[in-house]
Design a protein around this motif. Structure first.
Motif, PDB file in Angstrom:
ATOM      1  N   ASN A   1       0.867  -1.175   0.000  1.00  0.00           N
ATOM      2  CA  ASN A   1       0.000   0.000   0.000  1.00  0.00           C
ATOM      3  C   ASN A   1       0.907   1.230   0.000  1.00  0.00           C
ATOM      4  O   ASN A   1       2.116   1.121  -0.204  1.00  0.00           O
ATOM      5  N   ARG A   2       0.341   2.387   0.251  1.00  0.00           N
ATOM      6  CA  ARG A   2       1.110   3.629   0.141  1.00  0.00           C
ATOM      7  C   ARG A   2       2.302   3.646   1.100  1.00  0.00           C
ATOM      8  O   ARG A   2       3.412   4.044   0.734  1.00  0.00           O
TER       9      ARG A   2
ATOM     10  N   GLN B   1      -1.046   3.372  -4.431  1.00  0.00           N
ATOM     11  CA  GLN B   1      -2.409   3.231  -3.952  1.00  0.00           C
ATOM     12  C   GLN B   1      -2.443   3.262  -2.424  1.00  0.00           C
ATOM     13  O   GLN B   1      -1.491   2.867  -1.763  1.00  0.00           O
ATOM     14  N   ASN B   2      -3.554   3.756  -1.876  1.00  0.00           N
ATOM     15  CA  ASN B   2      -3.718   3.768  -0.425  1.00  0.00           C
ATOM     16  C   ASN B   2      -3.988   2.365   0.108  1.00  0.00           C
ATOM     17  O   ASN B   2      -3.441   1.952   1.118  1.00  0.00           O
ATOM     18  N   GLU B   3      -4.880   1.646  -0.586  1.00  0.00           N
ATOM     19  CA  GLU B   3      -5.274   0.323  -0.117  1.00  0.00           C
ATOM     20  C   GLU B   3      -4.309  -0.742  -0.621  1.00  0.00           C
ATOM     21  O   GLU B   3      -3.625  -0.566  -1.627  1.00  0.00           O
ATOM     22  N   PHE B   4      -4.276  -1.852   0.098  1.00  0.00           N
ATOM     23  CA  PHE B   4      -3.406  -2.950  -0.299  1.00  0.00           C
ATOM     24  C   PHE B   4      -3.861  -3.569  -1.616  1.00  0.00           C
ATOM     25  O   PHE B   4      -5.047  -3.745  -1.864  1.00  0.00           O
TER      26      PHE B   4
END
Length: 771
Positions: free
Chosen positions: A533-534, A546-549
């Motif tokens: 993730n980020r 990306q923020n999410e995994f």
């Protein structure tokens, strides 16, 4: 041929009386002793192959002598590995550990509640790296008290005991008032009466006292519900009426009325009441506010009160039971066709069969129903009587322990299908068998190879398998150490709690993918993908932002250092120090976890490494570590194994960022392994591990088997481990093949029999046993 060589070069240091490095080489009086210590002989063979023992300065064996020791030990292991399995190992009397207990209580009672945390169940002791090992899971008296409390907590949420209710209509209840209303006209019109009935509520404007006579069959906790209101709206909230609740003339509790006139509510509270005749009193104690406009126009709080309902006894927690959970347990109710005791027998039988994870005998239910009969004499409700029986089930050894019954005999026995269902379910789901497993066990078909394989596939595809994946990965990889990882935010500001959580999540998602997609376990050593993730992308410098995994592909040319466990921040961070790497801790982790060859514990009096040591002696930490290792032969032997592995990972900083230079100098990631093999950097280290991947898979298999069996894997399990690894090799070491290999293995499906002399109560030398 072997004994003279050992006598000449080894036994002056490695005997049972004074085993240097905890290695004893005098265990060869019998064939069984030789096989029992095969791991020790293989370690000895490795030191001879590498010429790392005896230590420098002592007489060294000739090449032919070393070759004899190596060939002898490897032949011994080969004979054992390829012999038919004849011993499934000791029977393990296993208590449900904390995780399994919580999951089982949830599934048995149909209530999703973390009861282990609620009652403060202690963490389980670990042995052989896991917290589900039968010999370590004792049950001290304090733990039994916790189980009793947990049973009450869960039954309060699952069983509606249908307590008796006593209802009182306030409009018809006698009361007394104190004080007087003002006389004469008020500022806003006629002064209202002290009490009147409005919309079914009796309105009180003066302090008032009510008495409610009760005749209670049993002492306990009762719920009091007041249908009432106390003011007109938000502007009047500071003028809340207060009620004082008394029992037999003694005030026991006070409550404030929060409901409003336009939207009346119910005030609820709990109160402990004795058995017998009880005078329950409720007094409105703060009606008068005081003069406001004039001496004859006092201000008063208003209390609108419609009814009082007293219900009990209820659970001390005052919990409203879950209707679905209750219906699941009480699947029959007393009727004209089903007498209460017959209905109770049916309920308790089905509950006990699920809780004990096997069919129950009639005499077991008879004993439980004795509790039902005793509760009936106390005039308890049907549901309360049954609840007492269910509590007895929940604190029974047959529930708290996984007990398997063995029969007298001389040969190992196949476990029953119900025992197989239990082993399988706690291995792959961490909880009791579900309806499908129980049904197949009832039919006697679960052990059939095709049926069993289908069930393993079903269970691994179910979301519940995440419990197994996370729990096994957490313990095998030592992930809990990440919570206490030493790198400091002072030196690494990005190493926050959020980053730690992301690192842990990456490892767990990788393990989930390994099982769900049936990937090769060799991906744990090296892979072209991971999950980021980020937070992690900023450290790893590959993948998106990306923020999410999500799954991230790794370019092996651009980021050859990544891929596999050794490139993950979780592993690298938890094996570091506050501001620097720890080659020793990293190397030890590789030996412990990946290789399965842990070094001996350090001597009790070993000195810690001093980072502030004389720089004339040691110009770098590498040299400082070398000086420390040279202080004694014991230190040197272990550090020669650990440190080259750790230095190969030194280009990763303490939180896993890859660097080629540090403090303006090129990082030296080179080292020499025992035996002379050179390694430089993580890529070469991964290649060395890949060259010996069957050894890694063997270690992983032993870890899985230890976790599945709840005991140490020892010499009599070697034939089964060898078979699993060889079958997995033919299928590219697929993860599900490995798991199914555990399930179909001899120690998983068989158990030792009981010596007939023990079964008949005769004394038997404990050294004989079942070998």
């Amino acid at each position: 041929m072997v004994r003279p060589i050992l006598d000449k070069y080894c036994l002056h240091c490695h005997t049972s009386d004074a085993p240097e490095g905890n290695v004893s080489l005098d265990q060869h009086e019998t064939d069984e002793a030789l096989f029992a210590h095969v791991e020790t002989w293989l370690k000895m063979a490795k030191t001879q192959r590498e010429a790392s023992m005896p230590p420098t300065g002592e007489d060294q064996p000739y090449a032919r002598e070393r070759s004899i020791l190596v060939q002898w030990a490897e032949t011994l292991a080969f004979q054992l590995d390829h012999a038919p399995p004849t011993d499934p190992g000791p029977m393990v009397f296993r208590r449900l550990n904390r995780l399994h207990y919580s999951n089982t209580m949830r599934d048995l009672l149909g209530v999703d509640y973390d009861v282990s945390t609620a009652v403060g169940l202690p963490d389980d002791p670990t042995a052989f790296g896991f917290d589900n090992i039968g010999t370590a899971l004792e049950i001290p008296p304090l733990l039994m008290e916790k189980y009793l409390a947990a049973a009450d907590e869960m039954l309060a949420r699952a069983v509606d005991t249908k307590p008796t209710s006593y209802s009182f209509d306030i409009a018809e209840t006698k009361f007394t008032q104190s004080g007087e209303m003002p006389e004469g006209p008020g500022k806003d019109g006629p002064i209202p009466p002290a009490t009147e009935v409005v919309d079914g509520y009796r309105l009180f404007r003066l302090n008032s006292e009510h008495h409610f006579p009760l005749k209670l069959h049993k002492a306990g906790t009762y719920r009091l519900e007041f249908a009432t209101w106390g003011h007109n709206g938000a502007a009047w909230i500071k003028w809340q009426p207060d009620l004082a609740i008394g029992v037999n003339g003694q005030v026991r509790k006070s409550i404030s009325v929060l409901g409003v006139r336009d939207n009346p509510g119910v005030e609820s509270t709990k109160l402990s009441l004795p058995a017998g005749e009880v005078d329950l009193s409720v007094e409105f104690v703060n009606a008068k506010i005081g003069p406001k406009w004039s001496q004859n126009d006092d201000r008063f709080r208003h209390l609108g009160w419609k009814s009082l309902v007293v219900t009990g006894p209820i659970s001390p927690q005052g919990i409203m039971p879950d209707a679905d959970a209750h219906a699941k347990i009480f699947f029959v109710e007393p009727s004209d066709q089903i007498p209460p005791r017959k209905a109770a027998r049916q309920i308790v039988t089905r509950f006990a069969e699920r809780a004990f994870r096997r069919p129950v005998e009639a005499k077991e239910i008879d004993r439980l129903l004795q509790i039902y009969d005793m509760a009936k004499a106390e005039d308890a409700t049907f549901e309360t009587r049954v609840r007492y029986c269910l509590k007895a089930v929940l604190v029974s050894p047959h529930f708290l322990f996984r007990i398997e019954s063995a029969q007298p005999g001389s040969s190992p026995q196949r476990i029953s299908d119900h025992e197989l269902a239990t082993r399988l379910s706690y291995f792959l789901w961490g909880t009791m068998p579900d309806d499908q497993l129980r049904s197949l066990a009832d039919e006697g078909r679960l052990h059939e190879p095709m049926i069993l394989k289908q069930q393993v596939a079903r269970m691994l595809s179910d979301d519940q398998s995440e419990v197994f994946i996370h729990d096994f990965a957490r313990q095998w990889l030592r992930l809990d150490e990440l919570e206490h990882a030493l790198p400091s935010e002072e030196f690494f500001p990005e190493f926050t709690a959020t980053t730690r959580h992301a690192m842990r999540t990456e490892v767990l998602m990788f393990m989930e993918n390994l099982v769900d997609e049936n990937c090769s376990v060799i991906d744990l050593l090296d892979s072209n993908y991971s999950f980021t993730n980020r937070e992690l992308t900023a450290i790893y410098r590959y993948g998106g932002w990306q923020n999410e995994f999500q799954r991230a592909e790794i370019n092996p040319r651009r980021n050859p250092e990544r891929g596999g466990l050794l490139g993950m921040g979780a592993i690298l961070s938890m094996t570091s120090h506050v501001a620097r790497n720890s080659p020793t801790r990293r190397g030890k982790w590789v030996l412990d976890v990946l290789v399965g060859d842990p070094p001996a514990p350090p001597p009790a009096d070993v000195a810690q490494i001093d980072d502030g040591a004389d720089k004339n002696q040691a110009k770098s930490f590498r040299e400082l570590l070398s000086l420390h290792a040279d202080e004694s032969s014991t230190c040197a032997g272990c550090h020669r194994k650990m440190d080259p592995l750790g230095f190969a990972l030194d280009q990763f900083n303490p939180i896993g960022r890859f660097e080629r230079e540090r403090n303006g100098e090129t990082i030296d990631a080179s080292g020499v392994l025992p035996g002379g093999q050179k390694v430089n950097g993580v890529v070469e280290l991964k290649n060395i591990l890949l060259e010996h991947k069957p050894y890694f898979v063997r270690n992983l298999t032993k870890q899985l088997m230890t976790y599945a069996l709840g005991r140490d894997v020892t010499y009599f399990d070697r034939p089964s481990v060898t078979k699993i690894v060889e079958q997995a090799a033919a299928d590219d070491f697929k993860m599900q093949r490995l798991i199914y290999g555990i399930v179909e293995s001899y120690p998983f499906q068989f158990r030792r029999s009981i010596d007939p002399r023990v079964a008949n109560g005769n004394d038997v030398d404990s050294t004989e046993g079942n070998r």
